[in-house]
Design an enzyme around this catalytic site. Structure first.
Site, mmCIF file in Angstrom:
data_model
loop_
_atom_site.group_PDB
_atom_site.id
_atom_site.type_symbol
_atom_site.label_atom_id
_atom_site.label_comp_id
_atom_site.label_asym_id
_atom_site.label_seq_id
_atom_site.Cartn_x
_atom_site.Cartn_y
_atom_site.Cartn_z
ATOM 1 N N TYR A 1 -2.383 -0.140 10.550
ATOM 2 C CA TYR A 1 -2.509 -0.847 9.268
ATOM 3 C C TYR A 1 -1.229 -0.670 8.436
ATOM 4 O O TYR A 1 -0.628 -1.648 7.973
ATOM 5 C CB TYR A 1 -3.723 -0.320 8.479
ATOM 6 C CG TYR A 1 -3.682 -0.707 7.025
ATOM 7 C CD1 TYR A 1 -3.888 -2.026 6.643
ATOM 8 C CD2 TYR A 1 -3.403 0.244 6.028
ATOM 9 C CE1 TYR A 1 -3.815 -2.398 5.297
ATOM 10 C CE2 TYR A 1 -3.335 -0.116 4.701
ATOM 11 C CZ TYR A 1 -3.543 -1.430 4.336
ATOM 12 O OH TYR A 1 -3.469 -1.798 3.023
ATOM 13 N N SER B 1 0.850 -1.184 0.000
ATOM 14 C CA SER B 1 0.000 0.000 0.000
ATOM 15 C C SER B 1 0.883 1.229 0.000
ATOM 16 O O SER B 1 1.924 1.252 0.670
ATOM 17 C CB SER B 1 -0.851 -0.022 1.271
ATOM 18 O OG SER B 1 -1.371 1.262 1.521
ATOM 19 N N LYS C 1 1.997 -3.339 7.193
ATOM 20 C CA LYS C 1 2.489 -3.508 5.812
ATOM 21 C C LYS C 1 4.009 -3.315 5.756
ATOM 22 O O LYS C 1 4.706 -3.990 5.009
ATOM 23 C CB LYS C 1 1.784 -2.515 4.874
ATOM 24 C CG LYS C 1 0.311 -2.826 4.653
ATOM 25 C CD LYS C 1 0.129 -4.021 3.732
ATOM 26 C CE LYS C 1 -1.295 -4.496 3.652
ATOM 27 N NZ LYS C 1 -1.490 -5.677 2.820
#
Ligand code: UDP
Length: 327
Positions: free
Chosen positions: A140, A116, A144
């Site tokens: 989040y 992302s 990643k």
């Protein structure tokens, strides 16, 4: 090649299974259906399982004699990651580690994963290149980053070949109507806009009109999901011949404001989109656009389906037929 696709029953996963099949590969979908849909598994076998179950994963890899993995299965709601980080570290970090362990146990060497561009935080105003600093702003994005670092470390220590594809805003749906976006709840701009156009919600709420952009609304790079799917197939082909780790941005390189999307949607749909102003959504950067030059140079990929008109037309056709995720 036989490719195990974790999260293959999801939005980007299902489109990638179709792209794999079209390229002559055989997908095997591994999904716990926590957000994926059984009806989106239309290409290849289906194995119902959780990525944290290393024994089941390794069993599926052996039973299907897989040659590689595409790893989508993850939790991806930024707000939820702030209130429930345990789930995010469990699925996105421990789950990814479990996938890598199962690969080591079964001798599978190549993996392409969903990344992302949120790993860079909020680099407003600069097209995002892969070498910008990693400054994740929420749990989040931090999961990643950890996953990317695990891949690099496994590459150095065990010869794992990996490609991280950092996506811009995935949008649009399969042009043949065979798969598409079905999130529940649905928070993304384009399906929400179509819900407003169809009278399913009274109005699209536009989050913020005072950003330092041309019209005051946020700018994003929208990339058609079919383009994303094709990039996974190209990245797998690249890994067959090269060592990793490879990190690529996937975007169109063009930015569109929320207001410009509404006005293009009104043209494509031939009707007004009811909308209203709402306060800024916490954590939204003003301007995020990816620089896709490296993806073009390294794997020969560039967006082919990502005109705004095509994104909107394919999304409108899909949702008219399939409804929205909450149906
Ligand atoms: N957005 C909006 N109203 C909505 C949903 C999204 O104004 O109902 C805006 C959001 O603030 C962001 C852009 O649309 O600027 C894209 O949001 P989305 O949730 O689709 O993707 P994100 O950029 O958060 O990954």
């Amino acid at each position: 090649m036989k490719i195990l696709v974790t999260g293959g029953a999801g939005y980007i996963g299902s489109h990638t299974c179709k792209a794999l099949a079209l390229a002559g590969h055989e997908p095997i979908v591994y999904d716990n259906l926590s957000s994926g849909r059984r009806k989106l598994v239309r290409w290849g076998d289906f194995v119902h399982g959780d990525i944290r179950d290393t024994i089941a994963l390794a069993g599926a890899m052996r039973a299907h004699a897989v040659d590689g993995v595409i790893h989508f299965a993850a939790l991806a709601d930024v707000g939820q990651s702030v209130s429930d980080p345990e789930s995010y570290y469990s699925v996105n970090v421990a789950g990814s580690l479990s996938v890598l362990r199962a690969m080591r146990q079964t001798g599978v060497q190549s993996i392409v994963v969903s990344g992302s561009y949120s790993v860079h935080g909020q680099p407003d105003g600069i097209p995002i290149r892969e070498d910008l600093p990693l400054l994740p702003q929420n749990p989040y994005a931090r999961t990643k980053v950890v996953m990317e670092q695990m891949l690099a470390d496994f590459g150095h220590a065990y010869g794992l070949r990996s490609a991280v594809l950092r996506y811009a805003n995935a949008a649009g749906d399969d042009a043949d109507g065979e798969c598409g976006e079905l999130h529940n709840p649905e928070h993304h701009l384009i399906p929400r806009l179509l819900m407003a156009a169809a009278g399913r919600i009274p109005a699209l709420r536009i989050f913020g009109n005072d950003y330092p952009t041309e019209d005051g609304t946020c700018v994003r790079d929208y990339i058609h999901v079919t383009d994303l799917a094709e990039a996974h197939v190209s990245a797998l082909g690249h890994l067959a011949a090269h060592d990793g780790p490879l990190v690529l941005n996937l975007g169109s390189g063009s930015g569109y404001s929320v207001k410009s999307i509404i006005s293009e949607a009104e043209t494509v749909l031939g009707r007004k989109i009811p909308h209203e102003w709402a306060p800024r959504r916490p954590g939204d950067p003003a301007w995020l656009v990816a620089d896709p030059a490296r993806a073009k140079a390294v794997i020969g990929w560039q967006a082919r389906h990502s005109s705004l008109a095509n994104i909107l037309a394919t999304a409108a056709a899909w949702h008219a037929r399939a409804g929205f995720g909450g149906d």
